[in-house]
Motif scaffolding. Structure first.
Motif, PDB file in Angstrom:
ATOM      1  N   UNK A 245      34.280 -14.494  36.539  1.00  0.00           N
ATOM      2  CA  UNK A 245      32.312 -14.278  36.123  1.00  0.00           C
ATOM      3  C   UNK A 245      32.719 -15.743  34.665  1.00  0.00           C
ATOM      4  N   UNK A 246      32.763 -16.336  34.579  1.00  0.00           N
ATOM      5  CA  UNK A 246      32.878 -17.491  33.596  1.00  0.00           C
ATOM      6  C   UNK A 246      31.933 -18.656  34.657  1.00  0.00           C
ATOM      7  N   UNK A 247      32.579 -18.627  36.462  1.00  0.00           N
ATOM      8  CA  UNK A 247      31.884 -19.082  37.302  1.00  0.00           C
ATOM      9  C   UNK A 247      30.981 -18.561  37.145  1.00  0.00           C
ATOM     10  N   UNK A 248      30.810 -17.037  37.495  1.00  0.00           N
ATOM     11  CA  UNK A 248      29.353 -16.897  38.161  1.00  0.00           C
ATOM     12  C   UNK A 248      28.289 -16.872  36.996  1.00  0.00           C
ATOM     13  N   UNK A 249      28.645 -16.519  35.791  1.00  0.00           N
ATOM     14  CA  UNK A 249      27.322 -17.463  35.007  1.00  0.00           C
ATOM     15  C   UNK A 249      27.453 -18.702  34.181  1.00  0.00           C
ATOM     16  N   UNK A 250      28.065 -19.793  34.831  1.00  0.00           N
ATOM     17  CA  UNK A 250      27.336 -21.202  34.854  1.00  0.00           C
ATOM     18  C   UNK A 250      28.765 -21.246  33.149  1.00  0.00           C
ATOM     19  N   UNK A 251      29.497 -20.746  32.802  1.00  0.00           N
ATOM     20  CA  UNK A 251      29.964 -21.156  31.552  1.00  0.00           C
ATOM     21  C   UNK A 251      31.484 -22.340  32.300  1.00  0.00           C
ATOM     22  N   UNK A 257      37.141 -23.182  38.457  1.00  0.00           N
ATOM     23  CA  UNK A 257      37.355 -22.032  39.538  1.00  0.00           C
ATOM     24  C   UNK A 257      38.026 -22.792  40.731  1.00  0.00           C
ATOM     25  N   UNK A 258      37.511 -23.734  41.599  1.00  0.00           N
ATOM     26  CA  UNK A 258      37.810 -23.335  42.947  1.00  0.00           C
ATOM     27  C   UNK A 258      39.314 -23.759  42.762  1.00  0.00           C
ATOM     28  N   UNK A 259      39.639 -24.726  41.799  1.00  0.00           N
ATOM     29  CA  UNK A 259      41.315 -25.769  41.424  1.00  0.00           C
ATOM     30  C   UNK A 259      42.237 -23.710  41.260  1.00  0.00           C
ATOM     31  N   UNK A 260      41.457 -23.812  40.203  1.00  0.00           N
ATOM     32  CA  UNK A 260      42.057 -22.226  39.777  1.00  0.00           C
ATOM     33  C   UNK A 260      41.803 -21.166  40.843  1.00  0.00           C
ATOM     34  N   UNK A 261      41.058 -20.967  41.751  1.00  0.00           N
ATOM     35  CA  UNK A 261      41.332 -19.680  43.000  1.00  0.00           C
ATOM     36  C   UNK A 261      42.459 -20.568  43.699  1.00  0.00           C
ATOM     37  N   UNK A 262      42.129 -21.830  43.856  1.00  0.00           N
ATOM     38  CA  UNK A 262      43.036 -22.293  45.466  1.00  0.00           C
ATOM     39  C   UNK A 262      44.938 -22.265  45.073  1.00  0.00           C
ATOM     40  N   UNK A 287      32.130  -8.077  37.266  1.00  0.00           N
ATOM     41  CA  UNK A 287      30.681  -8.001  36.542  1.00  0.00           C
ATOM     42  C   UNK A 287      30.902  -7.601  35.353  1.00  0.00           C
ATOM     43  N   UNK A 288      32.580  -6.517  34.906  1.00  0.00           N
ATOM     44  CA  UNK A 288      33.136  -5.760  33.933  1.00  0.00           C
ATOM     45  C   UNK A 288      33.398  -6.642  32.815  1.00  0.00           C
ATOM     46  N   UNK A 289      34.304  -7.977  33.427  1.00  0.00           N
ATOM     47  CA  UNK A 289      34.430  -8.499  32.301  1.00  0.00           C
ATOM     48  C   UNK A 289      32.957  -9.661  32.112  1.00  0.00           C
ATOM     49  N   UNK A 290      31.912  -9.284  32.969  1.00  0.00           N
ATOM     50  CA  UNK A 290      31.054 -10.011  32.085  1.00  0.00           C
ATOM     51  C   UNK A 290      30.542  -9.118  30.976  1.00  0.00           C
ATOM     52  N   UNK A 291      30.625  -7.618  30.937  1.00  0.00           N
ATOM     53  CA  UNK A 291      29.941  -6.847  29.948  1.00  0.00           C
ATOM     54  C   UNK A 291      30.857  -7.011  29.373  1.00  0.00           C
ATOM     55  N   UNK A 292      31.970  -6.631  29.057  1.00  0.00           N
ATOM     56  CA  UNK A 292      33.206  -6.420  28.422  1.00  0.00           C
ATOM     57  C   UNK A 292      33.002  -7.969  27.629  1.00  0.00           C
ATOM     58  N   UNK A 293      31.825  -9.385  27.734  1.00  0.00           N
ATOM     59  CA  UNK A 293      32.392 -10.529  26.814  1.00  0.00           C
ATOM     60  C   UNK A 293      30.787 -10.212  25.924  1.00  0.00           C
ATOM     61  N   UNK A 294      29.812 -10.053  26.616  1.00  0.00           N
ATOM     62  CA  UNK A 294      28.620  -9.292  26.012  1.00  0.00           C
ATOM     63  C   UNK A 294      28.424  -8.788  25.018  1.00  0.00           C
TER      64      UNK A 294
END
Length: 335
Positions: A245-251, A257-262, A287-294
């Motif tokens: 969610x942070x990656x998708x939002x630009x945070x 993100x790629x380091x984490x995913x790989x 999406x759910x974590x985006x809503x939670x954070x917001x």
């Protein structure tokens, strides 16, 4: 169910937690001794609606919420102490005895060895790869485990965050995109139903962020996951959802993100395919974590009488974008 409202913990409870933690690493101190102790005063590490955390030397005492499900908490503590989780989860310490004050005694108290946390002033050194490997190992852990383990509480925490926001800003225009994004999620992501078949049989942390990692033994031991209050069986994609969610939002920076995913994929994590697009599995939890954070951000802003900061506004803006997507795009989470 209304979310708990954060209130400051009374000082006597904090002192009692510090005394209990101190007793655990000084078990042979004579009662009533007048010999001065060389230990530093207890240190308050956190005071939130879901727990108060106090450190005394090498021991940390945590008073959990008064309404905690004690049977579920006991199962999660047994999980943290299970041999299969050695090197993944920080194991609890043996309790020194019941809390002494009436308020502290009404809350379950657990004890943990102190671990050195992630340094918030050194974002370049954030252990994204280490966190991903720990998650992959956790998700791959299979029974036998201490039964019965409850479901992972991630969706429940998201629902509580939205309830907290609604209580703080009832009918507020600022909450409209957050509430719309929340309504677009499937029931399982809102804690109202079980995850889709095939996605609920994995051991999950339930609340992964960098504050849930410590080095133990401090200060240079290996990284371990802490805080099992939300751990249980569930969809492992939920544990990847906050950085996604942070990656998708630009945070979160793309390289982090790629380091984490790989790292997660290289360690054999089952939440996403080993190759290809991970978003069919990550989309709904992210999406759910985006809503939670917001939602948490808006509730804090209301309590503190301020406007959202830059990072908080990015997450709120992400909810506005999510709310414009067709509902059917949020209906599934992959196989």
């Amino acid at each position: 169910m209304p979310a708990p409202v954060p209130v400051p913990t009374p000082a006597p409870v904090i002192r009692e937690l510090g005394a209990l933690a101190h007793r655990l690493h000084h078990p042979y101190d004579a009662p009533g001794s007048t010999t001065p102790c060389a230990c530093e005063p207890p240190q308050l590490l956190a005071d939130r609606a879901d727990g108060t955390v106090v450190r005394s030397g090498p021991v940390v005492a945590k008073a959990h919420a008064a309404d905690s499900d004690r049977e579920a908490l006991a199962a999660r503590l047994a999980l943290a102490a299970a041999p299969q989780l050695t090197g993944i989860l920080l194991a609890p310490l043996t309790a020194p005895g019941p809390a002494g004050t009436a308020e502290a005694a009404s809350r379950p108290v657990t004890f943990w060895p102190y671990g050195a946390p992630v340094d918030p002033k050194a974002p370049h050194a954030a252990p994204w790869a280490e966190a991903a490997v720990l998650l992959a190992r956790l998700h791959r852990t299979v029974p036998p485990l201490p039964p019965p383990l409850p479901p992972m509480r991630g969706p429940v925490k998201a629902a509580r965050a939205v309830a907290r926001m609604n209580a703080a800003l009832p009918g507020g225009d600022a909450t409209l995109p957050v509430r719309a994004a929340w309504r677009a999620l499937p029931g399982w992501a809102r804690g109202e139903a079980a995850p889709p078949a095939g996605r609920a049989r994995f051991l999950c942390h339930g609340d992964l962020h960098l504050g849930q990692l410590v080095r133990h033994p401090a200060p240079d031991g290996p990284w371990l996951l802490i805080d099992v209050d939300d751990a249980g069986w569930g969809d492992p994609a939920w544990d990847l959802a906050r950085p996604a969610a942070w990656y998708a939002a630009g945070v979160l920076a793309p390289e982090d993100w790629l380091l984490f995913l790989e790292a997660y994929r290289s360690a054999g994590g089952p939440a996403v395919p080993a190759e290809g697009d991970p978003w069919p599995q990550l989309d709904v939890p992210a999406r759910a974590l985006t809503v939670q954070t917001a939602a948490v951000a808006l509730a804090k802003c209301a309590a503190e009488g301020r406007q959202p900061d830059e990072m908080e506004q990015l997450m709120i803006d992400s909810c506005a974008r999510i709310a414009t997507f067709p509902p059917e795009l949020a209906a599934g989470s992959g196989p």
